[in-house]
Design an enzyme around this catalytic site. Sequence first.
Site: not given
Ligand code: GUN
Length: 291
Positions: A52, A96, A119
Site C-alpha cells: 500500500k 491494518q 477503508d
Molecule cells: N485486512 C485484510 N483486508 C484488509 C483491508 O482491506 N484493510 C485493512 N485495514 N485490513 C485488512
Amino acid sequence: MKILDGKLAAQAIKGELKITVAQWVIEGKKVPHLAAILVGNNGASETYVAAKVKACEETGFKSTLIRMEEDISEFKLLEKIEQLNNDPDIDGILVQLPLPKHISSKKVINTIDPDKDVDGFHPVSVGKMVEGMPTFLPATPYGIMLLLEHYKINTKGKHAIVLGRSNIVGRPISILLSGNANPGNCTVTICHSHTQNLKDICLQGDIIIAAIGIPEYVKPDMVKDGAVVIDVGITRVEDASRKSGFKLKGDVEYDTVAPKCSWITPVPGGVGPMTIAALLKNTFNSCIQKN
Ligand code: GUN
C-alpha cells in the site's frame, strides 16, 4: 476462459490516478496523504501494508507508516488515531487488520473519523453504502467492482453467489452487487459455514465470489460452465521449494476450475492489486472533499 487480470487493471487505474494527482498538485493543491498503522509484525500484514505504501509512492501520494509494538495498549492506539483525525495533512487513515486479541477492532474502527475512513469500515461509511449514498467503499469489494467494470462484465440480472459473510468482503460485496447500478443489479445469495446444499447453490451461480479463506475450497463440480469466478482468498501455504517458504493459494482450485469459467481471477494478481487501487481512489477522493 479469459483472465480477469487485476495487475493490469490496477496499473491502468493507478496510471490514470497518477496523471490526475499530478494535475491537482500543479494547480497548487495538497498532495494526498495516507496514514497506515501496522500493529505487531504479522508477515502477511507487513506485506500488504508495504504494498500500500509503495503504491502511494508510485502514484504521487504521500504516505506515513506508523508501526506499533504487538503489546501496545488499546488506549495508545486510539490516542494515535485521534491525533491523525486532528491532523489536517492526513486525508486517509487505515489500521491494518487483524489486530492483536487484546485490542477491540470495533473500537479502533469506530474511532477513525468517518471523513478519513478510506477503508470504509466505520458504521457511518457502511450505513451510507447500504443506502447507496456516496461514501468510501471498502477497498476489496470496491476493487472487485472496478475489476468487473474494467472488463465490462455484464452483471445485470445475473445470480451472484458470495461465499463468506465477513464485514471486509462478503457482506459489502453482496450489497454492492445487488445495488441498482452497473456493475450491480445481481440476484445475490450469501453462503456461510451454516449453509446447506452449498454445492447445489454454487452450481446456480453465474458469478461466484469466493471469500472464505480456505485454500482451494471451490472445486470444479461446484461451478457452472461459463461462470465468472472471483477469488478473494490469499492464504500462505507452506512450500519448502520456495525461498520465502510459502506460496499463495486462493479459495478456488484454479487449475481445475479455470477451464469451466468464462472469466476467472488468478491468485496472486487478481483481486489483491485491485484492493490497493481502490484504496488510492478513496484516499484521493478524501483529499478532494477536504480541499
Ligand atoms: N485486512 C485484510 N483486508 C484488509 C483491508 O482491506 N484493510 C485493512 N485495514 N485490513 C485488512
